[in-house]
Design a protein around this motif. Structure first.
Motif, short mmCIF file in Angstrom:
data_model
loop_
_atom_site.label_atom_id
_atom_site.label_comp_id
_atom_site.label_asym_id
_atom_site.label_seq_id
_atom_site.Cartn_x
_atom_site.Cartn_y
_atom_site.Cartn_z
N ALA A 262 -0.34 1.08 3.56
CA ALA A 262 0.01 -0.35 3.56
C ALA A 262 1.23 -0.59 4.44
N GLN A 263 2.22 0.27 4.34
CA GLN A 263 3.43 0.10 5.15
C GLN A 263 3.14 0.35 6.63
N GLU A 264 2.31 1.35 6.94
CA GLU A 264 1.94 1.62 8.33
C GLU A 264 1.19 0.43 8.93
N LEU A 265 0.27 -0.14 8.16
CA LEU A 265 -0.47 -1.31 8.63
C LEU A 265 0.46 -2.48 8.89
N ALA A 266 1.38 -2.72 7.97
CA ALA A 266 2.32 -3.82 8.12
C ALA A 266 3.18 -3.63 9.37
N LEU A 267 3.69 -2.44 9.57
CA LEU A 267 4.52 -2.17 10.75
C LEU A 267 3.72 -2.36 12.03
N TYR A 268 2.47 -1.92 12.03
CA TYR A 268 1.63 -2.08 13.21
C TYR A 268 1.41 -3.56 13.53
N SER B 140 -1.96 -7.75 1.06
CA SER B 140 -1.75 -8.87 0.15
C SER B 140 -1.48 -8.47 -1.29
N GLU B 141 -1.97 -7.30 -1.71
CA GLU B 141 -1.79 -6.89 -3.10
C GLU B 141 -0.83 -5.72 -3.28
N ARG B 142 -0.96 -4.72 -2.42
CA ARG B 142 -0.14 -3.51 -2.59
C ARG B 142 1.25 -3.64 -1.98
N LEU B 143 1.33 -4.21 -0.78
CA LEU B 143 2.60 -4.27 -0.07
C LEU B 143 3.67 -5.07 -0.80
N PRO B 144 3.37 -6.22 -1.43
CA PRO B 144 4.43 -6.96 -2.12
C PRO B 144 5.11 -6.14 -3.23
#
Length: 103
Positions: free
Chosen positions: A30-36, A63-67
């Motif tokens: 999730a963090q890698e996706l967000a940074l990308y 939407s669910e895990r990152l917050p």
């Protein structure tokens, strides 16, 4: 004997340079996706293609895990996703125009 951890993070790069998550720690993914998405100002579809996962997985991770994992990162990626959502009808119109013009 110890059993392997089901959440072991492992990724591979394909010959095209895309990243494929074989078995991944969902929090790290999730963090890698967000940074990308933040670095490239890209869409969910583009991120899914780049990481070799489905759009549904990307959406769920963001939407669910990152917050829960990283609220600040979530706020940053949410701004980009909202911007993409506001512009999608324009991109759709451009794609339709190209389709019927034969481009």
């Amino acid at each position: 004997m110890l059993e392997p951890d089901a959440y072991t993070f492992s990724c591979e790069r394909t010959t095209t340079g895309s990243v494929v998550f074989v078995k991944g720690n969902m929090e790290e993914r999730a963090q890698e996706l967000a940074l990308y998405i933040i670095e490239n100002k890209t869409t969910v579809r583009a991120a899914a293609s780049r990481f070799g996962i489905s759009k549904s997985t990307v959406h769920k991770d963001l939407s669910e895990r990152l917050p829960v994992i990283n609220r600040g990162l979530y706020q940053q990626v949410k701004e980009i996703l909202n911007e993409n959502k506001a512009e999608r009808h324009i991109r759709g119109g451009i794609a339709t125009r190209k389709k019927y013009k034969g481009e």
